[in-house]
Scaffold this active site. Structure first.
Site, PDB file in Angstrom:
ATOM      1  CG  ASN A 140      -1.481   1.324   1.569  1.00 60.31           C
ATOM      2  OD1 ASN A 140      -2.455   1.776   0.976  1.00 60.31           O
ATOM      3  ND2 ASN A 140      -0.854   2.024   2.522  1.00 60.31           N
ATOM      4  CB  SER A 187      -4.393   4.904  -8.098  1.00 54.36           C
ATOM      5  OG  SER A 187      -5.081   6.096  -8.398  1.00 54.36           O
ATOM      6  CE1 TYR A 220       0.050   7.658  -6.604  1.00 51.01           C
ATOM      7  CE2 TYR A 220      -1.805   7.862  -8.118  1.00 51.01           C
ATOM      8  CZ  TYR A 220      -1.301   7.544  -6.858  1.00 51.01           C
ATOM      9  OH  TYR A 220      -2.165   7.104  -5.870  1.00 51.01           O
ATOM     10  CB  ALA A 221      -0.699   7.356 -14.578  1.00 50.18           C
TER      11      ALA A 221
HETATM   12  P1  NAP Z   1      -0.551   8.750   2.800  1.00 49.76           P
HETATM   13  O1  NAP Z   1      -1.590   9.190   3.764  1.00 49.76           O
HETATM   14  O2  NAP Z   1       0.357   9.758   2.200  1.00 49.76           O
HETATM   15  O3  NAP Z   1       0.317   7.590   3.525  1.00 49.76           O
HETATM   16  C1  NAP Z   1       1.328   6.964   2.806  1.00 49.76           C
HETATM   17  C2  NAP Z   1       1.994   5.899   3.656  1.00 49.76           C
HETATM   18  O4  NAP Z   1       3.010   5.285   2.840  1.00 49.76           O
HETATM   19  C3  NAP Z   1       2.672   6.446   4.893  1.00 49.76           C
HETATM   20  O5  NAP Z   1       2.511   5.581   5.999  1.00 49.76           O
HETATM   21  C4  NAP Z   1       4.144   6.482   4.470  1.00 49.76           C
HETATM   22  O6  NAP Z   1       5.075   6.297   5.529  1.00 49.76           O
HETATM   23  C5  NAP Z   1       4.233   5.290   3.561  1.00 49.76           C
HETATM   24  N1  NAP Z   1       5.385   5.396   2.658  1.00 49.76           N
HETATM   25  C6  NAP Z   1       5.605   6.304   1.665  1.00 49.76           C
HETATM   26  N2  NAP Z   1       6.808   6.095   1.117  1.00 49.76           N
HETATM   27  C7  NAP Z   1       7.372   5.056   1.781  1.00 49.76           C
HETATM   28  C8  NAP Z   1       8.618   4.389   1.698  1.00 49.76           C
HETATM   29  N3  NAP Z   1       9.541   4.736   0.807  1.00 49.76           N
HETATM   30  N4  NAP Z   1       8.854   3.355   2.547  1.00 49.76           N
HETATM   31  C9  NAP Z   1       7.941   2.983   3.469  1.00 49.76           C
HETATM   32  N5  NAP Z   1       6.737   3.585   3.599  1.00 49.76           N
HETATM   33  C10 NAP Z   1       6.468   4.615   2.770  1.00 49.76           C
HETATM   34  O7  NAP Z   1      -1.190   7.982   1.551  1.00 49.76           O
HETATM   35  P2  NAP Z   1      -2.643   7.314   1.353  1.00 49.76           P
HETATM   36  O8  NAP Z   1      -3.531   8.321   0.759  1.00 49.76           O
HETATM   37  O9  NAP Z   1      -3.030   6.589   2.571  1.00 49.76           O
HETATM   38  O10 NAP Z   1      -2.291   6.288   0.167  1.00 49.76           O
HETATM   39  C11 NAP Z   1      -2.010   4.923   0.392  1.00 49.76           C
HETATM   40  C12 NAP Z   1      -1.927   4.225  -0.954  1.00 49.76           C
HETATM   41  O11 NAP Z   1      -3.163   4.376  -1.637  1.00 49.76           O
HETATM   42  C13 NAP Z   1      -0.856   4.804  -1.872  1.00 49.76           C
HETATM   43  O12 NAP Z   1      -0.239   3.776  -2.606  1.00 49.76           O
HETATM   44  C14 NAP Z   1      -1.658   5.695  -2.803  1.00 49.76           C
HETATM   45  O13 NAP Z   1      -1.032   5.852  -4.041  1.00 49.76           O
HETATM   46  C15 NAP Z   1      -2.943   4.905  -2.918  1.00 49.76           C
HETATM   47  N6  NAP Z   1      -4.077   5.711  -3.332  1.00 49.76           N
HETATM   48  C16 NAP Z   1      -4.483   6.777  -2.572  1.00 49.76           C
HETATM   49  C17 NAP Z   1      -5.575   7.529  -2.998  1.00 49.76           C
HETATM   50  C18 NAP Z   1      -6.086   8.702  -2.213  1.00 49.76           C
HETATM   51  O14 NAP Z   1      -6.984   9.391  -2.730  1.00 49.76           O
HETATM   52  N7  NAP Z   1      -5.618   8.972  -1.024  1.00 49.76           N
HETATM   53  C19 NAP Z   1      -6.214   7.202  -4.193  1.00 49.76           C
HETATM   54  C20 NAP Z   1      -5.769   6.107  -4.936  1.00 49.76           C
HETATM   55  C21 NAP Z   1      -4.700   5.376  -4.486  1.00 49.76           C
HETATM   56  P3  NAP Z   1       5.323   7.420   6.670  1.00 49.76           P
HETATM   57  O15 NAP Z   1       4.053   7.418   7.493  1.00 49.76           O
HETATM   58  O16 NAP Z   1       6.468   6.875   7.421  1.00 49.76           O
HETATM   59  O17 NAP Z   1       5.582   8.691   5.957  1.00 49.76           O
END
Ligand code: NAP
Length: 248
Positions: A91, A143, A156-157
């Site tokens: 994730n 996504s 990202y895409a």
């Molecule tokens: P978020 O709130 O920004 O949280 C991202 C998490 O990923 C955080 O815990 C972060 O760690 C961790 N992370 C990032 N880079 C990392 C790395 N290099 N090594 C280890 N951990 C890492 O993001 P979110 O919105 O929950 O998104 C979660 C997933 O869903 C992502 O893959 C995102 O692309 C996908 N997604 C999100 C949305 C949306 O609308 N939010 C839509 C479609 C897909 P830290 O806490 O330590 O910083």
């Protein structure tokens, strides 16, 4: 809804915040032992602590998922500490949005390494043990952008579309070992990642969502827990769009 999990252990990347934290919490609520992975030790530590305080079972592991050697070393250590790791939720993800003409190689590589290469590293490290046990689940959080593309998000895409091809290929490779591999494609979910969209952009996005709201992390956690459960044993190689009807 109570799903069937039989003393399972899950590893959830990006479990420190947002969607990953909600997935870790839901799996723990279902009785699964959860290994919460994030980049920052404070964030996965706090997530695991909250689960344990609520009566669940969780441990924290800070790993940079973009670093293949770090993932391999952590996975090897975790496989020694736990009887098995049965469920992998890839994730963790980042964005570095800008139009192609302004996108640096660094922006491209950071997003591909964190969002896509990480899935390869964790899958390679954890799938052999699942295959030996003849039970396993991989859920890749992609996504809708991986399906639709988006101006300003070529990196990202590409990473999110890559996750879908990886999902289908691994589903085919591991089906004979009863390991399923599926993807969830969230639409716009309220987390730190989308908190800076701005009022105008949010309004424009809402117009494209038939259910007229942004999603909550729990909307993604619910389907992820289902795909990880015993009830989902006949589902593999699929992508589930959870987006309020945006893509149909
Ligand atoms: P978020 O709130 O920004 O949280 C991202 C998490 O990923 C955080 O815990 C972060 O760690 C961790 N992370 C990032 N880079 C990392 C790395 N290099 N090594 C280890 N951990 C890492 O993001 P979110 O919105 O929950 O998104 C979660 C997933 O869903 C992502 O893959 C995102 O692309 C996908 N997604 C999100 C949305 C949306 O609308 N939010 C839509 C479609 C897909 P830290 O806490 O330590 O910083």
């Amino acid at each position: 809804m109570q799903l069937s999990f039989n003393e399972r252990t899950a590893l959830v990347t990006g479990a420190g915040r947002g969607i990953g934290k909600a997935i870790a919490e839901e799996l723990a609520r279902q009785g699964v032992t959860v290994i919460c992975v994030s980049r920052n030790p404070d964030s996965c530590g706090a997530a695991a602590e909250a689960i344990n305080a609520g009566g669940g079972k969780a441990v924290a592991k800070a790993v940079d998922v973009a670093d293949g050697e770090a993932v391999a070393a952590s996975a090897a250590a975790l496989l020694k500490e736990h009887d098995s790791i049965d469920i992998l939720v890839n994730n963790a993800g980042i964005t570095r949005d800008t139009l192609l003409m302004r996108m640096s190689t660094e922006d491209w590589e950071a997003v591909l390494r964190t969002n896509l290469d990480s899935c390869f590293h964790w899958s390679k490290a954890l799938l052999p043990a699942m295959a030996r046990k003849r039970w396993g689940r991989v859920i890749n959080v992609s996504s809708v952008i991986g399906l639709m593309g988006n101006a300003g998000q070529a990196n990202y895409a590409a990473a999110k579309a890559g996750m879908l091809g990886l999902t289908r290929s691994l589903a085919r490779e591991y089906a004979k070992r009863s390991v399923t591999v599926n993807a969830v494609a969230p639409g716009f979910i309220q987390t730190d990642m989308t908190s800076g969209l701005g009022e105008e952009t949010e309004k424009a996005i809402l117009q494209q969502i038939p259910l007229k709201r942004l999603g909550e992390p729990e909307d993604i956690a619910n389907i992820t827990a289902f795909l990880a459960s015993g009830e989902a044993s006949y589902i593999t190689g699929q992508t589930f769009t959870v987006d309020g009807g945006m893509v149909m």
